[in-house]
Design a protein around this motif. Sequence first.
Motif, mmCIF file in Angstrom:
data_model
loop_
_atom_site.group_PDB
_atom_site.id
_atom_site.type_symbol
_atom_site.label_atom_id
_atom_site.label_comp_id
_atom_site.label_asym_id
_atom_site.label_seq_id
_atom_site.Cartn_x
_atom_site.Cartn_y
_atom_site.Cartn_z
ATOM 1 N N MET A 1 10.255 5.511 -13.830
ATOM 2 C CA MET A 1 10.092 6.932 -14.254
ATOM 3 C C MET A 1 11.016 6.866 -15.644
ATOM 4 N N SER A 2 10.544 7.749 -16.565
ATOM 5 C CA SER A 2 11.312 7.874 -17.751
ATOM 6 C C SER A 2 12.050 9.045 -17.704
ATOM 7 N N SER A 3 11.838 10.107 -16.955
ATOM 8 C CA SER A 3 12.714 11.535 -17.086
ATOM 9 C C SER A 3 12.922 11.828 -15.601
ATOM 10 N N ASN A 4 13.871 12.803 -15.465
ATOM 11 C CA ASN A 4 14.150 13.525 -14.139
ATOM 12 C C ASN A 4 13.197 14.037 -13.585
ATOM 13 N N GLU A 5 13.133 14.328 -12.443
ATOM 14 C CA GLU A 5 12.222 14.991 -11.728
ATOM 15 C C GLU A 5 12.767 16.114 -10.963
ATOM 16 N N HIS A 6 12.618 17.334 -11.603
ATOM 17 C CA HIS A 6 13.203 18.668 -11.171
ATOM 18 C C HIS A 6 12.786 19.196 -9.874
ATOM 19 N N ALA A 7 13.236 19.319 -8.777
ATOM 20 C CA ALA A 7 12.926 19.948 -7.642
ATOM 21 C C ALA A 7 11.498 19.653 -7.026
ATOM 22 N N PRO A 8 11.103 18.556 -7.092
ATOM 23 C CA PRO A 8 9.643 18.145 -6.596
ATOM 24 C C PRO A 8 9.437 18.957 -5.268
ATOM 25 N N SER A 9 8.068 19.494 -5.271
ATOM 26 C CA SER A 9 7.506 20.132 -4.332
ATOM 27 C C SER A 9 6.872 19.033 -3.198
#
Length: 127
Positions: A1-9
């Motif tokens: 992954m190249s970036s943060n994943e904010h609060a995935p549902s």
Amino acid sequence: MSSNEHAPSRHHTLIFDVPRTNIGNSYNKYSGLFTAPSNGVYHFSWTIYSGCHSNIPTEILRNDEIYGAALADSEEDCDAHESTTNVIIELNQGDIVFIRTNSKANSQGDIKITEGLRSTFSGFKLN
């Protein structure tokens, strides 16, 4: 992954958008889906880093069937925690394998990506 994943549902397919090795292009970096190029037994592994005060439950699926699950949990402290899980799955040509957030439990917080921490998904055919 190249970036943060904010609060995935819930039911959120995780997309590992920086393939390092993708012989045969069986992994789609846009959809997050691996499509089995041939029948056989495959090994898959995924690592998820949870950010500060985060709780990230994930699962691996073959088509619509859950084959394994993991929990990266740093909910009690402000630190990055990792969870790595391995599974062996017998696949038929055309079967789809992917990682998603848990279907029943909510994620809290973020999947963390930094220079030293990478959430990853990998797989290879055993026979």
